[in-house]
Design an enzyme around this catalytic site. Structure first.
Site: not given
Length: 212
Positions: A42, A44-46, A49
């Site tokens: 996804t 935003v998650c990328t 992290l």
């Protein structure tokens, strides 16, 4: 029951991108941040992290371990990590927990039915050496986290755990602190040799005590 500040962080054993961890044992005598993601691959998650990987030395300097969590399985995590490294120009250097059975998500109340019946919201838990929950943040899935704020909070938590002070609004590391009301005025000079300012009897400021 939802977790509250001061509760013991639930212990668990889980598979991660860096092998099996036993959570309390993994934390050891230090601090930890556990943060969840709705799912792998996804956007935003990328970015999140990648952001954590780039500043992991800041967590290390504070004695804080970092672990992410997603409800997707290990194989998915490994493929996603390759994407993160490529697109965010970094190397993921912390474990990502695989929680496909949602065991950890349920323990930490990371799934909010109003948002999704299956995917975790963006939760953040800061856990102290006593394994107690010191802070809980919950973000909607659409909003990426500010990890500079998480570091700021860790600085405050570590400072106030060892000194009789609190940190005022918008405090940054290095700025004046508030002397706790529980410290009697007659004890202030001995306890805070750097000096202090009495703004009001209940509002006393002192230079940050853990800096030289």
């Amino acid at each position: 029951m939802a977790l509250r500040l001061g509760d013991i962080a639930p212990d668990f054993t889980a598979e991660t991108s860096e092998g099996t961890i036993h959570f309390h044992e993994w934390i050891g005598d230090g601090w930890a941040v556990l943060f969840s993601h709705p799912r792998d691959y996804t956007p935003v998650c990328t970015t999140e992290l990648g952001a954590v990987a780039r500043i992991k030395d800041e967590f290390d300097r504070r004695g804080v371990k970092v672990a992410a969590l997603s409800v997707d399985p290990i194989d998915s995590h490994h493929g996603w990590i390759q994407d993160i490294n490529e697109t965010q120009d970094t190397t993921v250097n912390f474990p990502i927990i695989a929680d496909s059975d949602r065991k950890v998500s349920d323990l930490y109340d990371m799934i909010h039915p109003n948002a999704s019946d299956t995917f975790t919201v963006r939760s953040v838990f800061i856990i102290g050496p006593d394994k107690k929950v010191k802070l809980i943040f919950t973000y909607p899935a659409s909003t990426g986290r500010n990890f500079a704020e998480i570091l700021r909070v860790i600085d405050s938590l570590q400072l106030t755990a060892n000194h009789s002070v609190a940190t005022p609004a918008n405090w940054e590391n290095g700025q004046d602190c508030v002397i706790l009301p529980s410290v009697k005025q007659e004890d202030v000079e001995a306890k805070f040799p750097k000096g202090h300012v009495v703004v009001k009897p209940y509002l006393r400021l002192t230079p940050q005590p853990n800096l030289n």
